[in-house]
Design an enzyme around this catalytic site. Structure first.
Site, short mmCIF file in Angstrom:
data_model
loop_
_atom_site.label_atom_id
_atom_site.label_comp_id
_atom_site.label_asym_id
_atom_site.label_seq_id
_atom_site.Cartn_x
_atom_site.Cartn_y
_atom_site.Cartn_z
N ASP A 234 -16.12 -10.61 38.95
CA ASP A 234 -15.06 -10.52 37.93
C ASP A 234 -13.73 -11.02 38.49
O ASP A 234 -12.82 -11.34 37.72
CB ASP A 234 -14.87 -9.04 37.52
N GLN B 177 -18.57 -2.05 34.42
CA GLN B 177 -18.04 -2.21 33.06
C GLN B 177 -16.89 -1.21 32.83
O GLN B 177 -17.06 -0.02 33.03
CB GLN B 177 -19.17 -1.98 32.04
N LYS C 20 -24.34 -9.80 28.11
CA LYS C 20 -24.40 -10.27 29.51
C LYS C 20 -25.85 -10.32 29.98
O LYS C 20 -26.28 -11.30 30.59
CB LYS C 20 -23.67 -9.26 30.42
#
Ligand code: NAD
Length: 303
Positions: free
Chosen positions: A121, A98, A54
């Site tokens: 997300d 995460q 990422k």
């Protein structure tokens, strides 16, 4: 017949180029770049490799990327305070926590603490609700389903009126992609069936699919005889089925990955198919970057 391969690696490059161009234009016009913070708790090796990818992608696009690594024993209230800090930071457009988090932290509480307008997300209940309403309400479609839809659209596959069968009903893939595909609008307008562990005659449902999207996490679940000739097969599954020496460094072992579809046999029947690896996988981070750019654009009022 041999199916046309839908390569996530190629579609990723097209989309990343588009994002990089847009970032440069916004930087020139507004003096701002997308800001993305990734909060990593502990040192889970799978999480580290995902986060590293990422960061690399965000840097390549000219994002302001912050990697915030916290110790595995961070108290829940400290993590919540950190999220609050980034919620109130004007330079940050996307916050990513995460997963998985350690057991002493309530994952739901943490995800619900994110500002929904920075939840790139798309997992906050408000964004799940927005996705269900559809149309202009949708801010951040969850990344893997959004990637699947992009792959279908960019491959020129007709979705309007198509029979779409989704195998799996998880919150991160099955439910959102089913929801996205039946909405009224481009790249959707399909008739959707969701099948799962409670479904009878899985094969009969799959056989009707013009577009079959499989996200079960079971290697080779979908047999070639379940596939409608000429259909589009999107295999989301990523299953580690063994290890092999790395091509780059033969002294190093790497995972052997397999999808949920018997690829070698299925490609002789389907019209389009995604490989594993190199299919849906590369799309998730790509769409995360797209959502972060979108977040900045919402803030600047340039949608
Ligand atoms: P999950 O385990 O949360 O959900 C799997 C779903 O499949 C469940 O709803 C279950 O009902 C259904 N299912 C399982 N076995 C079945 C069977 N035998 N018959 C019918 N239905 C069955 O998994 P998930 O998070 O949705 O992930 C699914 C797969 O996709 C995994 O292999 C995962 O690694 C992969 N995945 C890939 C990406 C990516 O490529 N970027 C992202 C997310 C998930």
């Amino acid at each position: 017949m041999s199916a046309k391969l839908i390569k996530g690696t190629e579609i990723r490059e097209q989309i990343l180029t588009e994002i990089a161009d847009e970032v440069a234009t916004i930087k020139r016009g507004h003096g701002a770049v997308p800001g993305l913070v990734t909060i990593l708790v502990g040192e889970n090796p799978a999480s580290i490799s995902y986060v590293t990818l990422k960061i690399k992608t965000a840097h390549r696009l000219g994002f302001n990327e912050i990697q915030d690594t916290q110790p595995i024993d961070i108290p829940e209230e400290e993590l919540l305070a950190l999220i609050d800090k980034y919620n109130n930071d004007d330079t940050i457009n996307g916050i990513l926590v995460q997963l998985p988090l350690p057991d002493h932290i309530d994952e739901k509480k943490v995800l619900n603490a994110l500002d929904p307008d920075k939840d790139v997300d798309g997992f906050h209940p408000i964004n799940v609700g927005r996705l269900m309403i559809g149309g202009d309400e949708v801010k951040f479609p969850p990344c893997t389903p959004a990637g699947i839809q992009e792959m279908i659209v960019r491959s020129g596959i007709e979705t309007k009126g198509a029979e779409v069968v989704v195998v799996g009903r998880s919150n991160i893939v099955g439910k959102p992609i089913a929801n996205m595909m039946f909405q009224k609008g481009p790249g959707a307008n399909a008739t959707v069936t969701v099948v799962h562990t409670g479904t009878k005659n899985l094969d009969a449902h799959c056989k009707r699919a013009d577009i079959l999207i499989v996200a079960a996490g079971v290697p080779d679940l979908v047999k070639p005889e379940w596939i409608k000739p000429g259909s589009c097969v999107i295999d989301v599954g990523v299953n580690r089925v063994g290890e092999k020496p790395s091509k780059k460094d033969p002294n190093k072992m790497v995972a052997v990955l397999k999808g949920d579809v018997d690829f070698d046999a299925a490609k002789e029947i389907a019209g389009y198919i995604t490989p594993v690896p190199g299919g849906v996988g590369p799309m998730t981070i790509t769409m995360l970057m797209k959502n972060t750019l979108k977040s900045l654009k919402f803030k600047l009022g340039i949608q």
